[in-house]
Write an enzyme that holds these catalytic residues in place. Structure first.
Site, PDB file in Angstrom:
ATOM      1  N   LYS A 174       0.832  -1.204   0.000  1.00  0.00           N
ATOM      2  CA  LYS A 174       0.000   0.000   0.000  1.00  0.00           C
ATOM      3  C   LYS A 174       0.867   1.255   0.000  1.00  0.00           C
ATOM      4  CE  LYS A 174      -1.841  -1.695   3.702  1.00  0.00           C
ATOM      5  NZ  LYS A 174      -2.673  -1.953   4.914  1.00  0.00           N
ATOM      6  N   THR A 206      -7.885   8.471  10.451  1.00  0.00           N
ATOM      7  CA  THR A 206      -7.534   7.332   9.591  1.00  0.00           C
ATOM      8  C   THR A 206      -7.310   6.055  10.400  1.00  0.00           C
ATOM      9  OG1 THR A 206      -5.239   8.040   9.741  1.00  0.00           O
ATOM     10  CG2 THR A 206      -6.468   8.746   7.798  1.00  0.00           C
ATOM     11  N   GLY A 208      -7.852   2.587  11.706  1.00  0.00           N
ATOM     12  CA  GLY A 208      -8.636   1.463  11.192  1.00  0.00           C
ATOM     13  C   GLY A 208      -8.573   1.297   9.685  1.00  0.00           C
ATOM     14  N   THR A 209      -7.767   2.130   9.033  1.00  0.00           N
ATOM     15  CA  THR A 209      -7.676   2.082   7.570  1.00  0.00           C
ATOM     16  C   THR A 209      -7.219   0.709   7.062  1.00  0.00           C
ATOM     17  OG1 THR A 209      -6.936   4.360   7.723  1.00  0.00           O
ATOM     18  CG2 THR A 209      -6.776   3.340   5.583  1.00  0.00           C
ATOM     19  N   GLY A 210      -6.111   0.218   7.635  1.00  0.00           N
ATOM     20  CA  GLY A 210      -5.545  -1.047   7.162  1.00  0.00           C
ATOM     21  C   GLY A 210      -6.490  -2.216   7.397  1.00  0.00           C
ATOM     22  N   CYS A 211      -7.122  -2.213   8.578  1.00  0.00           N
ATOM     23  CA  CYS A 211      -8.062  -3.299   8.921  1.00  0.00           C
ATOM     24  C   CYS A 211      -9.236  -3.310   7.946  1.00  0.00           C
ATOM     25  CB  CYS A 211      -8.594  -3.101  10.340  1.00  0.00           C
ATOM     26  SG  CYS A 211      -7.309  -2.978  11.591  1.00  0.00           S
TER      27      CYS A 211
HETATM   28  O1  PXL Z   1      -4.597  -0.998  12.532  1.00  0.00           O
HETATM   29  C1  PXL Z   1      -3.957  -2.040  13.132  1.00  0.00           C
HETATM   30  C2  PXL Z   1      -4.704  -2.577  14.301  1.00  0.00           C
HETATM   31  C3  PXL Z   1      -5.144  -3.874  14.274  1.00  0.00           C
HETATM   32  N1  PXL Z   1      -5.790  -4.453  15.302  1.00  0.00           N
HETATM   33  C4  PXL Z   1      -6.046  -3.778  16.416  1.00  0.00           C
HETATM   34  C5  PXL Z   1      -5.660  -2.451  16.517  1.00  0.00           C
HETATM   35  C6  PXL Z   1      -4.958  -1.828  15.438  1.00  0.00           C
HETATM   36  C7  PXL Z   1      -4.550  -0.435  15.529  1.00  0.00           C
HETATM   37  O2  PXL Z   1      -4.703   0.233  16.494  1.00  0.00           O
HETATM   38  O3  PXL Z   1      -5.939  -1.782  17.617  1.00  0.00           O
HETATM   39  C8  PXL Z   1      -6.768  -4.439  17.537  1.00  0.00           C
END
Ligand code: PXL
Length: 279
Positions: A174, A206, A208-211
């Site tokens: 990304k 932003t 939570g973007t990757g999740c």
């Molecule tokens: O964004 C990565 C991530 C994944 N999982 C949990 C998170 C985070 C970022 O804070 O808290 C539980």
């Protein structure tokens, strides 16, 4: 009617913006039935992660086993796995799963907290990475996994190929953390490159973007779309989720995977009102 089913194996974010919470919102927004196996509970808000509690590995395994046995899955997404023991348990449960697995190599939270222990990186590369239908590293994660600096399109491509050589079938490196007016994500899959471009949105919200991005790919794969299509849809989805990001808390607010659905619903309600008024 076939109901597409997706399973997220990830950590819980008490702040509601990332992890399991983001994954389930994303599945729901894309019309996919979501299930979860929680690997760790994090105490966090938009500013910091203050505590992490790992779920016992037998409980992690059992959450996966029971949903696979009864409900079944069309795609799996993995996120925060934190320790070698959890990675080994998850890899062993997923070894014989036929559904595509989207692996988000979560290492560090936006606030800086480590979500994958340093000593677990080797286990991650050896045990889980080879099971990935697609891996979704950001630039920093791609550097750790490939061993090269990731600074531009050329190094994104090189890193994607090097990470695929470690055993992942597909890799999306990304571009969100790289400079430039455009954001380019590079997919390398079965020996082919495809680039996905969007405008950059300047936003503080932003988290939570990757999740959400990885979950959107899993949701579209669960519906039977090809990886090339799934990444394109996920890219548009995350663009909208960032555009609709929520100014909540004092740090990085969450992206909003449901924002675009609400807008569409409101538009429809306004049209209905107008139709009634005209009548
Ligand atoms: O964004 C990565 C991530 C994944 N999982 C949990 C998170 C985070 C970022 O804070 O808290 C539980």
């Amino acid at each position: 009617m076939r109901i597409p089913r997706a399973l997220t194996i990830a950590g819980s974010d008490s702040g509601g913006g990332a992890g399991i919470q983001a994954d389930l919102k994303t599945f729901a927004a894309l019309g996919v039935y979501g299930m979860s196996a929680i690997t760790a509970i994090t105490a966090q808000n938009t500013v910091e992660v203050t505590m992490i509690h790992d779920v016992p590995v037998e409980m992690v395994r059992e959450q996966i086993r029971v949903v696979l046995q009864d409900i079944g899955v069309d795609a799996v997404k993995t996120g925060m796995l934190h320790t070698s023991e959890i990675i080994e348990a998850v890899a062993s449960e997923l070894k014989n799963v036929q559904a595509p697995i989207v692996v988000d190599p979560v290492m560090v939270a936006k606030s800086g907290a480590r979500l994958l222990r340093e000593e677990a990186i080797r286990t991650f590369i050896e045990e889980l990475l080879p099971l990935a239908h697609v891996l979704t590293p950001n630039a920093m994660e791609a550097e750790v996994l490939s061993g090269i600096k990731v600074r531009d399109l050329d190094s994104q491509k090189k890193a994607a190929r090097l990470i695929a050589d470690l055993g992942a079938r597909g890799v999306v490196v990304k571009g969100g953390h790289l400079p430039g007016e455009k954001v380019i994500d590079v997919l390398y899959y079965d020996g082919e490159f495809k680039l996905y471009e969007s405008k950059r949105i300047e936003s503080k919200n932003t988290h939570g973007t990757g999740c959400s991005f990885a979950s959107a790919i899993a949701a579209e794969l669960a519906k039977g779309r090809s990886l090339f299509e799934a990444v394109g849809i996920a890219k548009k989805f995350i663009f909208n989720a960032i555009k609709n990001g929520l100014p909540i808390g004092r740090g990085h607010g969450p992206v909003n995977p449901l924002g675009e659905l609400y807008r569409a619903a409101e538009k429809f309600a306004v049209l209905e009102d107008m139709r009634r008024a005209v009548k």
